[in-house]
Scaffold this motif. Structure first.
Motif, short mmCIF file in Angstrom:
data_model
loop_
_atom_site.label_atom_id
_atom_site.label_comp_id
_atom_site.label_asym_id
_atom_site.label_seq_id
_atom_site.Cartn_x
_atom_site.Cartn_y
_atom_site.Cartn_z
N ARG A 29 40.81 46.81 -9.20
CA ARG A 29 40.79 47.43 -7.88
C ARG A 29 39.90 46.65 -6.92
O ARG A 29 40.21 46.51 -5.73
CB ARG A 29 40.30 48.86 -8.03
CG ARG A 29 40.64 49.80 -6.91
CD ARG A 29 42.14 50.06 -6.85
NE ARG A 29 42.73 49.40 -5.70
CZ ARG A 29 44.05 49.31 -5.51
NH1 ARG A 29 44.89 49.83 -6.37
NH2 ARG A 29 44.54 48.70 -4.45
N MET A 30 38.78 46.14 -7.45
CA MET A 30 37.88 45.36 -6.60
C MET A 30 38.58 44.11 -6.07
O MET A 30 38.47 43.79 -4.88
CB MET A 30 36.63 44.96 -7.41
CG MET A 30 35.72 46.14 -7.75
SD MET A 30 34.42 45.71 -8.94
CE MET A 30 33.39 44.63 -7.93
N LEU A 31 39.31 43.42 -6.93
CA LEU A 31 40.01 42.22 -6.47
C LEU A 31 41.11 42.58 -5.47
O LEU A 31 41.29 41.90 -4.46
CB LEU A 31 40.60 41.46 -7.66
CG LEU A 31 39.62 40.63 -8.49
CD1 LEU A 31 40.30 40.08 -9.73
CD2 LEU A 31 39.06 39.48 -7.64
N GLY B 234 40.84 39.97 -0.54
CA GLY B 234 41.65 39.50 0.59
C GLY B 234 42.67 38.46 0.19
O GLY B 234 43.27 37.82 1.07
N ARG B 235 42.91 38.29 -1.10
CA ARG B 235 43.84 37.26 -1.57
C ARG B 235 44.99 37.90 -2.34
O ARG B 235 44.85 39.02 -2.87
CB ARG B 235 43.13 36.24 -2.51
CG ARG B 235 41.84 35.67 -1.99
CD ARG B 235 41.93 35.22 -0.53
NE ARG B 235 43.07 34.32 -0.29
CZ ARG B 235 43.65 34.15 0.91
NH1 ARG B 235 43.21 34.82 1.95
NH2 ARG B 235 44.67 33.33 1.04
N PRO B 236 46.15 37.22 -2.47
CA PRO B 236 47.22 37.72 -3.34
C PRO B 236 46.74 37.76 -4.79
O PRO B 236 46.17 36.78 -5.27
CB PRO B 236 48.35 36.69 -3.15
CG PRO B 236 48.00 35.93 -1.91
CD PRO B 236 46.51 35.94 -1.81
N VAL B 237 46.98 38.87 -5.46
CA VAL B 237 46.43 39.05 -6.81
C VAL B 237 47.54 39.39 -7.80
O VAL B 237 48.36 40.29 -7.55
CB VAL B 237 45.37 40.18 -6.84
CG1 VAL B 237 44.87 40.40 -8.27
CG2 VAL B 237 44.21 39.85 -5.91
N THR C 231 52.40 38.12 -7.95
CA THR C 231 51.53 39.26 -7.66
C THR C 231 52.09 40.48 -8.38
O THR C 231 53.25 40.50 -8.80
CB THR C 231 51.44 39.54 -6.16
OG1 THR C 231 52.76 39.81 -5.66
CG2 THR C 231 50.83 38.37 -5.43
N GLY C 232 51.27 41.53 -8.51
CA GLY C 232 51.70 42.72 -9.23
C GLY C 232 51.08 42.76 -10.62
O GLY C 232 50.09 42.09 -10.89
#
Length: 293
Positions: A141-143, A148-151, A215-216
């Motif tokens: 959740r923090m990331l 602010g980046r695609p995770v 992502t996802g």
């Protein structure tokens, strides 16, 4: 489920693997084998709990890099470990705010899911029943909220391989005991059924997520479950020493109610040509890596 931001896979100029140990090392190896450039950052290079660590980490990053975050104190067993793991991720987030990168991948855990009788999927609600799961879910959740980046997030189930550092109950401990000529003692009769994934398979999936800028969420689980007794018997079949597989009185209830299956459909949807290594085949591979035979 994953969303590929690149339909045509491509290696980034550099992949920075933060926590290049067991799983991170397998990912780094897979990326380098594909021709990619990798920067491996381990505990000897950075203490994520040290004051100003985010500044050092930011200096290692460039705008076009992909950052793979594996570093953690795991398994998380108490509140103090939980606090340290959150502090470590605060360092990562602060570094990303100072020096953004193109894409971030976080190596989480299947511990974020609540137990249920049916096979787990990525669509199941993350509702951890352990501090270890709470820790990973909080860091995810923090990331997602602060970097602010695609995770992209990968959640492996029980991982085995030649360089495993934890020696937890299962294939890694059984192999080491057997190779030392020691009997394997099971919890109860070893009837719990779990999914075990080969570390090289996890590394391959991370490499593919890097190349697709995925992502996802993706689980890393084969979809097959085996009892710990079956695992022990597979391990014993690889050695020539005479050892016993023994049961023991069980203390407390079976973890995960003795059954924790996964549905791997999302893996094959994301990567149609990917194949998980069957457990017997994987154990044989690890045995060859360890013994050279």
């Amino acid at each position: 489920m994953l969303d590929h931001r690149l339909t045509k896979p491509a290696l980034p100029p550099c992949t920075v693997v933060l926590g290049a140990g067991f799983v991170g090392g397998a990912a780094a190896d897979a990326i380098e084998t594909a021709g990619g450039r990798v920067e491996r950052i381990g505990r000897t290079q950075i203490d994520l709990l040290a004051e100003g660590a985010y500044e050092f980490l930011a200096e290692q990053l460039r705008p076009d890099d992909v950052l793979v975050v594996v570093a953690a104190e795991a398994p998380c067993k108490d509140g103090e470990m939980l606090a340290r793991n959150i502090a470590m991720m605060n360092t990562v987030v602060a570094a990303l705010k100072r020096q953004p990168v193109a894409h971030v991948i976080y190596v989480s855990s299947d511990a974020v899911y609540k137990d249920k009788a049916e096979p787990l999927t990525e669509a199941d609600c993350a509702e951890p029943g352990s501090l270890h799961g709470v820790m990973h879910l909080a860091r995810e959740r923090m990331l997602l909220d602060e970097s602010g980046r695609p995770v992209g997030i990968i959640r492996p189930t029980l991982v085995y391989g030649a360089k495993d550092p934890h020696n937890g109950y299962g294939p890694n401990r059984f192999r080491r005991l057997a190779l030392d000529g020691k009997d394997i003692t099971l919890f109860g009769d070893g009837e719990e059924r779990r999914d075990h994934v080969l570390v090289e398979d996890v590394g391959e999936l991370i490499k593919r997520m890097v190349m697709h800028r995925s992502t996802g969420v993706l689980n890393a689980a084969t979809g097959e479950v085996h009892s710990f007794r079956e695992v022990a018997e597979m391990v014993r079949s690889r050695i020539r020493l005479r050892i016993m597989i023994k049961g023991s009185d069980r203390v407390g209830p079976m973890p995960h109610n003795g059954y924790r299956p996964f549905n791997p459909s999302a893996t094959f949807y994301a990567f149609p040509d990917f194949r998980y290594t069957p457990l017997a085949e994987g154990l044989a591979k690890v045995h060859r890596q360890v013994t050279g035979g």
